[in-house]
Design an enzyme around this catalytic site. Structure first.
Site, short mmCIF file in Angstrom:
data_model
loop_
_atom_site.label_atom_id
_atom_site.label_comp_id
_atom_site.label_asym_id
_atom_site.label_seq_id
_atom_site.Cartn_x
_atom_site.Cartn_y
_atom_site.Cartn_z
CD GLU A 192 0.29 -1.46 3.14
OE1 GLU A 192 0.44 -2.36 2.48
OE2 GLU A 192 0.24 -1.55 4.46
CD GLU A 230 -2.19 -3.96 -1.09
OE1 GLU A 230 -1.88 -3.24 -0.06
OE2 GLU A 230 -2.09 -5.33 -0.96
CD GLU A 286 -1.77 -5.63 6.45
OE1 GLU A 286 -2.75 -5.82 5.33
OE2 GLU A 286 -0.78 -5.03 6.05
CG ASP A 305 9.16 -11.27 8.30
OD1 ASP A 305 8.83 -10.15 8.01
OD2 ASP A 305 9.87 -12.17 7.87
CE1 TYR A 309 -1.54 -10.08 6.64
CE2 TYR A 309 -2.99 -8.64 5.36
CZ TYR A 309 -1.84 -9.04 5.53
OH TYR A 309 -0.57 -8.76 5.02
N1 BES Z 1 0.98 -4.44 3.81
C1 BES Z 1 0.60 -5.75 3.30
C2 BES Z 1 2.08 -6.35 2.55
C3 BES Z 1 2.97 -6.65 3.56
C4 BES Z 1 2.91 -7.15 4.85
C5 BES Z 1 4.47 -6.26 3.21
C6 BES Z 1 3.77 -7.52 5.84
C7 BES Z 1 5.50 -6.49 4.42
C8 BES Z 1 5.02 -7.05 5.46
C9 BES Z 1 -0.36 -5.67 2.03
O1 BES Z 1 -1.04 -4.65 2.12
C10 BES Z 1 -0.88 -6.91 1.80
O2 BES Z 1 -1.42 -7.17 3.01
N2 BES Z 1 -1.01 -7.62 1.00
C11 BES Z 1 -1.51 -8.89 0.59
C12 BES Z 1 -2.98 -8.92 -0.01
C13 BES Z 1 -4.11 -8.83 0.89
C14 BES Z 1 -5.29 -9.09 -0.25
C15 BES Z 1 -4.12 -9.95 1.75
C16 BES Z 1 -0.71 -9.88 0.04
O3 BES Z 1 0.40 -9.53 -0.37
O4 BES Z 1 -0.98 -11.11 -0.17
ZN ZN Z 2 -2.51 -5.17 4.05
#
Ligand code: BES
Ligand code: ZN
Length: 646
Positions: free
Chosen positions: A313, A338, A360, A416, A424
């Site tokens: 995002e 995003e 999230e 992580d 989520y």
């Molecule tokens: N912010 C996250 C990606 C992220 C998480 C980067 C942790 C670094 C560390 C992004 O918004 C995200 O959640 N992406 C998901 C998609 C979503 C629809 C669940 C992905 O990458 O799968």
């Molecule tokens: Zn996200």
């Protein structure tokens, strides 16, 4: 009203402060005195009283806090490094402070100077601490009372975890190299010396020099080229460091409307604009629910396939994986996700990674509300239901129960760990639970004012719970109990107050699947029934297949539906997971191709894990040896761990 077991109190004099800023779209943030942030002391477990301080930073942000960073950098593809000067502005929270402590990781510090009015004085006695494998090195810079700015001449490392440098051969166009960054969670420090914590918000500006013919983009106003051929960027709204982002390559642009568009390499530009054509509707739906989009433009960039996430995002410019370009808009919930971060995450930000669910979980909830508004309940509930299956798996596989709490324990080893499906999906289901108890008429305006009242702030779980006490629960004292909230936020697992999604579509698929598995209908008959299945229905079908089918049954399915080599990356992934579990070797050549071209973590981490667990470790090692150089450094670290542990 609440008798929660958490207590919040304002911190004393020198303690943690967070930036407070107006919601002004374009002007610099007001320089009013920062609001004290509320620190919490959790008394859930009396033995682990923990202050809400980000432990993944060396920065002394309680005493002195960055307010702006200016980056003046050469993007050097030959050496694979960013090279130049970072100029830091800061404010003193503690007037006695005499040191600025920053985060760095794999940076070479060439020189540091202090600026006071017209005077620039070199500093000799700065220190770079020992390297920690997670945190990197602390950089301690002595300040004098008069110091107004700090200049740091530095270079990044070719192996910086936050940057992926692709050779021309690794791009679709094959002629030019490509660079893109990924700062979340704690990799901004591999790109520049700064306070790398989401508790600190800062504005940024940048001047970039790139090779002729390449276009640089940032998570900011989009690069004006000046008379020297340099590109200038400005992000006037205060953001956490993890949202600083850069991409450089042979990148083209296609507008979707007057303030939304897509950047991509030529080969996929038109397809991307088509796939994401409904982004303006998503923005409208989001605004109707939660108030105006505050960031000016909203563009998307479709990155090379090694991008390790589905989407990221970065403000004004979401970074997206090309695996979303399915041709049928079936995976656009990632765009909704995003974009939703423009409210949850970018506007109102988790102050520490222990509170990642505030980013999230809220975003997954908002994403699904937008999907429901645009495409109806049927699709929204299918997406909820698929997500719930993933959550159940992550809860079952969690290394320790505390990692399945929304508020994570203080001793997580790496940020992580904060990004499992718990943040989520458990986060999303918590908000669905609240929505059902309070009703949308009350809950929707409540969330809207949460985003408004905390715009451009970094907040903790406890800030949210207090805000809900004061602004929602007082009006509806019987809607939820303390114990119910406690279970969602501070206890492990999925509470029994979680909604059970009822998807008629999936029930129908299940009936058809059961009949086929039992041999009551033929594969030919299944073909007719499945003719109008959406990707979601396919995923439910594949994920739900029993693991004791005869090989001929896989072959039949595969012949009928060409699942091996499926064009839709989600469908292909689900099928390969099954193929690994079932030893269905006919899928392996295509699985190998998938692993060699796709670097999206969500797919490849689980595929390598499954291969290892199913006795295919050697095969996995062989493929990985070939694929690894093309993977992003973040993915390399994760898969090294998967294949080497135990
Ligand atoms: N912010 C996250 C990606 C992220 C998480 C980067 C942790 C670094 C560390 C992004 O918004 C995200 O959640 N992406 C998901 C998609 C979503 C629809 C669940 C992905 O990458 O799968
Ligand atoms: Zn996200």
């Amino acid at each position: 009203m609440s008798t929660f077991k958490y207590v919040t109190f304002p911190v004393l004099a020198s303690a943690l402060f967070l930036a407070s800023c107006g919601d002004n779209q374009t002007s610099q943030p007001e320089t009013e005195a920062p609001k004290p942030v509320e620190t919490d002391t959790q008394t859930v477990d009396e033995t682990s009283e923990v202050e809400t301080i980000d432990k993944f930073t060396y920065a002394n942000y309680e005493d002195v806090r960055l307010t702006h960073i200016d980056l003046n950098l050469d993007v050097n593809f030959e050496e694979k490094m960013l090279d130049g000067v970072a100029t830091l502005d800061f404010e003193r929270i503690n007037p006695e402070v005499d040191t600025l402590v920053l985060d760095t990781k794999d940076l070479t510090i060439n020189s540091i100077s202090l600026v006071n009015g017209e005077m620039t004085t070199p500093v000799e006695d700065y220190t770079l601490g020992e390297a920690d494998p997670v945190l990197g090195q602390e950089l301690r810079i002595p300040l004098s009372k008069e110091t107004e700015q700090v200049l740091i001449d530095y270079t990044t490392s070719p192996t910086a975890e936050g940057l992926q440098w692709l050779s021309p051969e690794q791009t679709a166009g094959k002629e030019d190299p490509y660079l893109f960054s990924q700062a979340q969670a704690i990799n901004a420090r591999t790109m520049a010396p700064l306070q790398d914590t989401p508790a600190v918000r800062l504005t940024y500006s940048a001047t970039l020099r790139v090779p002729d013919g390449l276009r640089p983009l940032m998570s900011a106003s989009q690069g004006e080229e000046n008379e020297n051929g340099e590109y200038q960027f400005d992000m006037p709204q205060p953001i956490p460091s993890y949202l600083i982002a850069i991409a450089v390559g042979d990148i083209e642009f296609k507008a979707i409307n007057d303030h939304i568009g897509v950047y991509a390499e030529d080969y996929i530009l038109d397809a991307s604009a088509e796939e994401f054509a409904e982004t303006p509707m998503m923005e409208e739906a989001n605004e109707e629910l939660y108030g105006p989009y505050r960031w000016g433009r909203y563009d998307l960039i479709v990155l090379p396939p090694s991008f390790p996430f589905g989407g990221m995002e970065n403000p004004r410019l979401s970074f997206m994986t090309p695996t979303l370009i399915a041709g049928d808009k079936s995976l656009t919930n990632v765009v909704a996700h995003e974009l939703a971060h423009s409210w949850s995450g970018n506007l109102v930000t988790n102050a520490t990674w222990r509170d990642a669910w505030l980013n999230e979980g809220f975003t997954s909830y908002v994403e699904n509300r937008v999907m429901e508004k645009l495409y109806g309940e049927r699709r929204a509930v299918m997406e909820q239901s698929l997500a719930l299956e993933d959550l159940k798996r992550d809860i079952a596989e969690a290394e320790r129960p505390e990692l399945t709490q929304l508020k994570l324990p203080a001793d997580i080893a790496h940020p992580d760990e904060a990004f499992s499906q718990v943040a989520y999906v458990k986060g999303q289901y918590f908000l669905i639970f609240l929505e059902e108890r309070f009703g949308r008429e009350a809950f929707d305006p409540f969330l809207k004012s949460w985003f408004n009242d905390h715009a451009f702030e970094s907040v903790t779980t406890e800030t949210f719970l207090d805000y809900m006490d004061e602004n929602l629960r007082t009006d509806y004292p019987d809607a939820v109990t303390d114990a119910e909230i406690e279970a969602w936020v501070y206890e492990p697992g999925l509470p029994d107050t979680a909604k059970v999604p009822q998807s008629d579509a999936f029930e129908m698929v299940q009936t058809q699947s059961d009949a086929w598995v039992a041999g009551d209908i033929s594969t030919f008959e299944l073909e007719e029934l499945a003719a109008d299945w959406s990707t979601h229905e396919w995923l439910h079908f594949i994920n739900g297949l029993p693991d004791d089918l005869a090989v001929e049954q896989y072959e039949d399915l595969d012949k009928a539906f060409s699942l091996t080599g499926a064009q839709n990356a989600e469908t292909a992934f689900a099928w390969y997971m099954l193929a690994i579990k079932m030893d269905y070797e006919a899928a392996y050549p295509d699985l190998e191709g998938f692993l060699l071209t796709v670097g999206r973590g969500k797919f490849i981490y689980r595929l390598y894990e499954a291969l290892k667990e199913n006795g295919k470790g050697e095969w996995a090692q062989r493929v990985y040896a070939e694929a690894r150089p093309g993977y992003h450094p973040i993915a390399q670290r994760r898969i090294d761990d998967i294949l080497n542990e135990g």
